[in-house]
Scaffold this motif. Structure first.
Motif, PDB file in Angstrom:
ATOM      1  N   ASP A 109       0.699  -1.075  -0.006  1.00  0.00           N
ATOM      2  CA  ASP A 109      -0.100   0.215   0.167  1.00  0.00           C
ATOM      3  C   ASP A 109       0.767   1.273  -0.249  1.00  0.00           C
ATOM      4  O   ASP A 109       0.629   2.386  -0.649  1.00  0.00           O
ATOM      5  N   GLU A 145       3.777   1.469  -1.480  1.00  0.00           N
ATOM      6  CA  GLU A 145       4.321   1.674  -2.696  1.00  0.00           C
ATOM      7  C   GLU A 145       3.309   2.209  -3.728  1.00  0.00           C
ATOM      8  O   GLU A 145       3.534   2.950  -4.425  1.00  0.00           O
ATOM      9  N   LEU A 146       1.939   1.651  -3.356  1.00  0.00           N
ATOM     10  CA  LEU A 146       0.987   1.972  -4.229  1.00  0.00           C
ATOM     11  C   LEU A 146       0.781   3.589  -4.132  1.00  0.00           C
ATOM     12  O   LEU A 146       0.665   4.446  -5.013  1.00  0.00           O
ATOM     13  N   ASN A 147       1.085   4.250  -2.879  1.00  0.00           N
ATOM     14  CA  ASN A 147       0.771   5.554  -2.534  1.00  0.00           C
ATOM     15  C   ASN A 147       1.905   6.444  -3.041  1.00  0.00           C
ATOM     16  O   ASN A 147       1.715   7.394  -3.702  1.00  0.00           O
ATOM     17  N   ARG A 169       3.702   5.620  -5.924  1.00  0.00           N
ATOM     18  CA  ARG A 169       3.351   5.639  -7.406  1.00  0.00           C
ATOM     19  C   ARG A 169       2.282   6.569  -7.897  1.00  0.00           C
ATOM     20  O   ARG A 169       2.225   7.363  -8.715  1.00  0.00           O
ATOM     21  N   TYR A 170       1.202   6.659  -6.859  1.00  0.00           N
ATOM     22  CA  TYR A 170       0.175   7.424  -7.085  1.00  0.00           C
ATOM     23  C   TYR A 170       0.411   8.833  -6.869  1.00  0.00           C
ATOM     24  O   TYR A 170       0.152   9.858  -7.922  1.00  0.00           O
ATOM     25  N   GLU A 193      -9.148   6.142  -8.358  1.00  0.00           N
ATOM     26  CA  GLU A 193      -8.652   5.320  -7.354  1.00  0.00           C
ATOM     27  C   GLU A 193      -9.442   4.839  -6.356  1.00  0.00           C
ATOM     28  O   GLU A 193      -9.815   4.207  -5.622  1.00  0.00           O
ATOM     29  N   THR A 243      -3.410  -5.106  -5.203  1.00  0.00           N
ATOM     30  CA  THR A 243      -2.502  -4.013  -5.011  1.00  0.00           C
ATOM     31  C   THR A 243      -1.327  -3.800  -5.825  1.00  0.00           C
ATOM     32  O   THR A 243      -0.913  -2.825  -6.480  1.00  0.00           O
ATOM     33  N   ARG A 244      -0.453  -4.983  -5.797  1.00  0.00           N
ATOM     34  CA  ARG A 244       0.554  -5.101  -6.908  1.00  0.00           C
ATOM     35  C   ARG A 244       0.212  -4.951  -8.182  1.00  0.00           C
ATOM     36  O   ARG A 244       1.014  -4.276  -9.041  1.00  0.00           O
ATOM     37  N   ARG A 289      -2.316  -3.104  -9.209  1.00  0.00           N
ATOM     38  CA  ARG A 289      -2.702  -1.670  -9.410  1.00  0.00           C
ATOM     39  C   ARG A 289      -1.309  -0.997  -9.418  1.00  0.00           C
ATOM     40  O   ARG A 289      -1.381   0.170 -10.264  1.00  0.00           O
ATOM     41  N   ILE A 290      -0.240  -1.279  -8.764  1.00  0.00           N
ATOM     42  CA  ILE A 290       1.232  -0.506  -9.105  1.00  0.00           C
ATOM     43  C   ILE A 290       1.727  -0.670 -10.094  1.00  0.00           C
ATOM     44  O   ILE A 290       2.149   0.409 -10.735  1.00  0.00           O
TER      45      ILE A 290
END
Length: 100
Positions: free
Chosen positions: A11, A13-15, A17-18, A37, A78-79, A81-82
């Motif tokens: 999460d 890492e997702l943030n 990238r976002y 999102e 989540t991965r 989505r990354i």
């Protein structure tokens, strides 16, 4: 506990990238990203409920393994989505001439 920690890392890492993608977009793109999102988070949670058979009406009936199953599903999505956001970072704002 381990699943929760792994999800927290994914999460985070997702943030990252976002945030990177958001910085590359114009106002309209940022608005679309926020909407996308929010929709993706709702999808992720519903999809994981479906994949794991999680009973949202009586959550106490799901058993002690339910949090681990839900967590593992959320990590997987989540991965993915990354990867999606990473592709958008390379080709932001609908640049159809760009090849991620």
């Amino acid at each position: 506990v381990c699943t929760a920690q792994e999800f927290d890392r994914a999460d985070a890492e997702l943030n990252r990238r976002y945030t990177t993608l958001r910085s590359k977009l114009d106002e309209n793109g940022r608005r679309n990203l926020v909407a996308a999102e929010r929709a993706w988070i709702a999808f992720r949670d519903s999809e994981c409920n479906l994949r794991t058979g999680f009973n949202t009406l009586t959550p106490d009936d799901n058993g002690s393994i339910a949090p681990m199953l839900l967590g593992a599903c959320k990590i997987t999505l989540t991965r993915q989505r990354i990867q999606d956001l990473t592709a958008q970072i390379k080709c932001p704002g609908g640049d159809l001439s760009c090849s991620p």
